[in-house]
Design an enzyme around this catalytic site. Structure first.
Site, short mmCIF file in Angstrom:
data_model
loop_
_atom_site.label_atom_id
_atom_site.label_comp_id
_atom_site.label_asym_id
_atom_site.label_seq_id
_atom_site.Cartn_x
_atom_site.Cartn_y
_atom_site.Cartn_z
N ARG A 120 -10.13 0.88 -51.78
CA ARG A 120 -8.86 0.34 -51.29
C ARG A 120 -7.79 1.44 -51.31
O ARG A 120 -6.87 1.42 -52.12
CB ARG A 120 -8.48 -0.89 -52.10
N ASP A 128 -10.46 -2.87 -44.08
CA ASP A 128 -10.50 -3.67 -45.31
C ASP A 128 -10.70 -5.16 -45.00
O ASP A 128 -9.74 -5.91 -44.77
CB ASP A 128 -9.20 -3.43 -46.09
N SER A 131 -9.16 -7.80 -47.46
CA SER A 131 -7.75 -8.09 -47.21
C SER A 131 -7.56 -8.97 -45.99
O SER A 131 -6.82 -9.95 -46.02
CB SER A 131 -6.96 -6.79 -47.00
N TYR A 226 -6.49 -3.48 -59.31
CA TYR A 226 -7.07 -4.77 -59.67
C TYR A 226 -6.64 -5.15 -61.09
O TYR A 226 -6.19 -4.32 -61.87
CB TYR A 226 -8.60 -4.71 -59.62
N1 LIG Z 1 -4.20 -0.04 -50.90
C1 LIG Z 1 -4.94 -0.90 -50.27
O1 LIG Z 1 -5.54 -0.58 -49.30
C2 LIG Z 1 -5.04 -2.31 -50.81
C3 LIG Z 1 -5.58 -3.27 -49.98
C4 LIG Z 1 -5.70 -4.58 -50.47
C5 LIG Z 1 -5.28 -4.89 -51.75
N2 LIG Z 1 -4.76 -3.93 -52.53
C6 LIG Z 1 -4.32 -4.25 -53.88
O2 LIG Z 1 -5.46 -4.62 -54.65
C7 LIG Z 1 -5.03 -5.50 -55.68
C8 LIG Z 1 -5.94 -6.73 -55.74
O3 LIG Z 1 -5.75 -7.54 -54.60
P1 LIG Z 1 -6.78 -8.69 -54.23
O4 LIG Z 1 -6.10 -9.65 -53.35
O5 LIG Z 1 -8.06 -8.12 -53.79
O6 LIG Z 1 -7.02 -9.33 -55.66
P2 LIG Z 1 -8.21 -10.23 -56.19
O7 LIG Z 1 -8.73 -11.13 -55.12
O8 LIG Z 1 -9.18 -9.37 -56.94
O9 LIG Z 1 -7.43 -11.12 -57.28
C9 LIG Z 1 -6.35 -11.94 -56.88
C10 LIG Z 1 -5.20 -11.79 -57.85
O10 LIG Z 1 -5.50 -12.47 -59.08
C11 LIG Z 1 -4.83 -11.80 -60.11
N3 LIG Z 1 -5.32 -12.24 -61.41
C12 LIG Z 1 -6.47 -11.90 -62.05
N4 LIG Z 1 -6.55 -12.54 -63.25
C13 LIG Z 1 -5.42 -13.29 -63.38
C14 LIG Z 1 -4.90 -14.15 -64.38
N5 LIG Z 1 -5.57 -14.38 -65.50
N6 LIG Z 1 -3.69 -14.73 -64.16
C15 LIG Z 1 -3.00 -14.50 -63.03
N7 LIG Z 1 -3.43 -13.70 -62.03
C16 LIG Z 1 -4.62 -13.09 -62.20
C17 LIG Z 1 -5.05 -10.33 -59.75
O11 LIG Z 1 -4.12 -9.49 -60.41
C18 LIG Z 1 -4.86 -10.35 -58.25
O12 LIG Z 1 -3.53 -10.08 -57.87
C19 LIG Z 1 -3.58 -5.82 -55.39
O13 LIG Z 1 -2.81 -4.96 -56.18
C20 LIG Z 1 -3.43 -5.47 -53.95
O14 LIG Z 1 -2.10 -5.14 -53.61
C21 LIG Z 1 -4.63 -2.64 -52.08
#
Ligand SMILES: NC(=O)c1ccc[n+]([C@@H]2O[C@H](COP(=O)([O-])OP(=O)(O)OC[C@H]3O[C@@H](n4cnc5c(N)ncnc54)[C@H](O)[C@@H]3O)[C@@H](O)[C@H]2O)c1
Length: 380
Positions: A120, A128, A131, A226
């Protein structure tokens, strides 16, 4: 080179891994697209549109003759066994759960890419699929809640009286959670959210939500943006701090996930039972064990409360429920990834490229993703 796009095999899957637009993009790179008849029908892309875009539409995909296979859901072990060694596959492969297919891909000498493993980093954002599909899922979760909720989302001040706005609570503010916040906001609800990653507070605010700071957040940030799993004592503390916020919510949407692990339990049955009758809980993590106790993937469960019940929705296949736009985005992710490996009409993965190497699941008879290889060894 022959690039195949088949009808998805998994029951209920309505998405397709290519669209007429991506067929054009890939044809322009010198690739020849073979699309199985009817592959795009449920997503709104007719055979004729694929043909017009330059693909050959055929009644059955000749697996043995393909150089590349594009898919949405993991292919079956039987399909993997029919491919020639060296064939490239690109799609979602669910490596943590589809170990039989991973074994079959390795045994057949397939160079498989699992889009779940895509690094990511900003260079890979256009590829992605997690996403793009989470965006669809987060949006859909709010609509599923809204149609089950017996009241309005927005505030209405009318001659017949005032209707208060719905209070929406979102737990987990990753891609799907942020999209749920934005969608609920646009419907006029009052939205708050919590995530254990402190960094998400600004993102919640930017979508118009109020961030709930629970003070259990320290050290919950893992690698790659993450979250890390909380220890049981901190998880319990999180649940007790969340309890009053859950009780005050009309709509609860949970999206919390930890990569490669079962979903964390955030909401107990007692917490659901503290909500008002008519409230709706949508658990987006239902397929990976659920954030809410008692959730059943693919079903609605009525939890009895004073004066009625709360509807607990185990959301499943939400992206597939909006197959047209979900496919449009997914197909672009796949096509951009394939384009990265294509030069002069030839598909040749460059394993010095971090994006290519990081996404590779099997190659040359071996499982290259270390956690999956370890899981296979444990199972054997
Ligand atoms: N740079 C990139 O290209 C890129 C692209 C997509 C996502 N991201 C980042 O990756 C990270 C993960 O995104 P995602 O949508 O795949 O997450 P995910 O589907 O793995 O998880 C969803 C959310 O659940 C939260 N979570 C986990 N345990 C929890 C708890 N006990 N209580 C409350 N919340 C909890 C996580 O912090 C996350 O925000 C984010 O920071 C997102 O911004 C970056």
């Amino acid at each position: 080179m022959q690039v195949g796009v088949g009808r998805e095999q998994r029951a209920g899957e309505r998405r397709v891994a290519a669209t007429p637009e991506t067929v054009q993009q890939l044809t322009a790179l010198g690739l020849h697209l073979l699309v199985e008849s009817g592959a795009g029908t449920e997503a709104g892309f007719a055979d004729a549109a694929f043909k017009e875009a330059g693909a050959t539409v055929i009644s059955e995909l000749p697996f043995e003759a393909l150089d590349v296979l594009l898919h949405v859901r993991p292919i079956t072990p039987e399909a993997a066994a029919r491919l020639r060694p060296g064939t490239v596959t690109i799609g979602l492969a669910s490596p943590a759960t589809e170990l039989r297919t991973v074994r079959a891909l390795a045994a057949a000498g397939i160079t498989s890419f699992a889009l779940e493993l895509l690094p990511r980093i900003s260079r890979a954002q256009s590829m992605d699929a997690l996403s793009s599909q989470s965006l669809v899922t987060g949006y859909r979760a709010v609509l599923e809640a809204a149609v089950r909720y017996p009241r309005f989302f927005p505030l209405y001040m009318t001659a017949a009286g005032t209707v208060p706005p719905a209070r929406v609570l979102v737990l987990g503010a990753g891609v799907a959670g942020l999209q749920a916040i934005g969608t609920a906001k646009r419907l006029g609800a009052r939205v708050s959210a919590n995530d254990i990653r402190a960094a998400s507070a600004d993102e919640v605010a930017s979508m118009g939500g109020t961030f709930i700071n629970l003070d259990v957040d320290a050290a919950a940030e893992g690698t790659g943006g993450y979250a890390r799993a909380l220890g049981e004592d901190r998880a319990q503390r999180q649940r007790s701090l969340l309890a009053p916020h859950v009780a005050a919510a009309d709509i609860l949407i949970t999206t919390a996930a930890i990569p490669g692990r079962p979903a964390p339990l955030l909401v107990t049955t007692a917490m659901v039972a503290s909500m008002r009758a008519g409230s709706v809980v949508v658990d987006l993590a239902a397929e990976s064990g659920g954030n809410v106790e008692g959730v059943i993937a693919g079903q609605d469960v009525q939890v009895p409360v004073d004066g009625g019940s709360v509807t607990l929705v185990g959301l499943q296949d939400a992206a597939s429920a909006m197959p047209s736009d979900a496919s449009r985005l997914f197909a672009r992710n796949v096509s951009n990834f394939l384009a990265l490996m294509t030069d002069g009409g030839l598909v040749a993965p460059d394993f010095d490229d971090d994006v290519v190497a990081g996404t590779c699941l099997t190659h040359g008879g071996a499982v290259r993703h270390a956690p999956t290889a370890a899981a296979l060894e444990t199972e054997a």
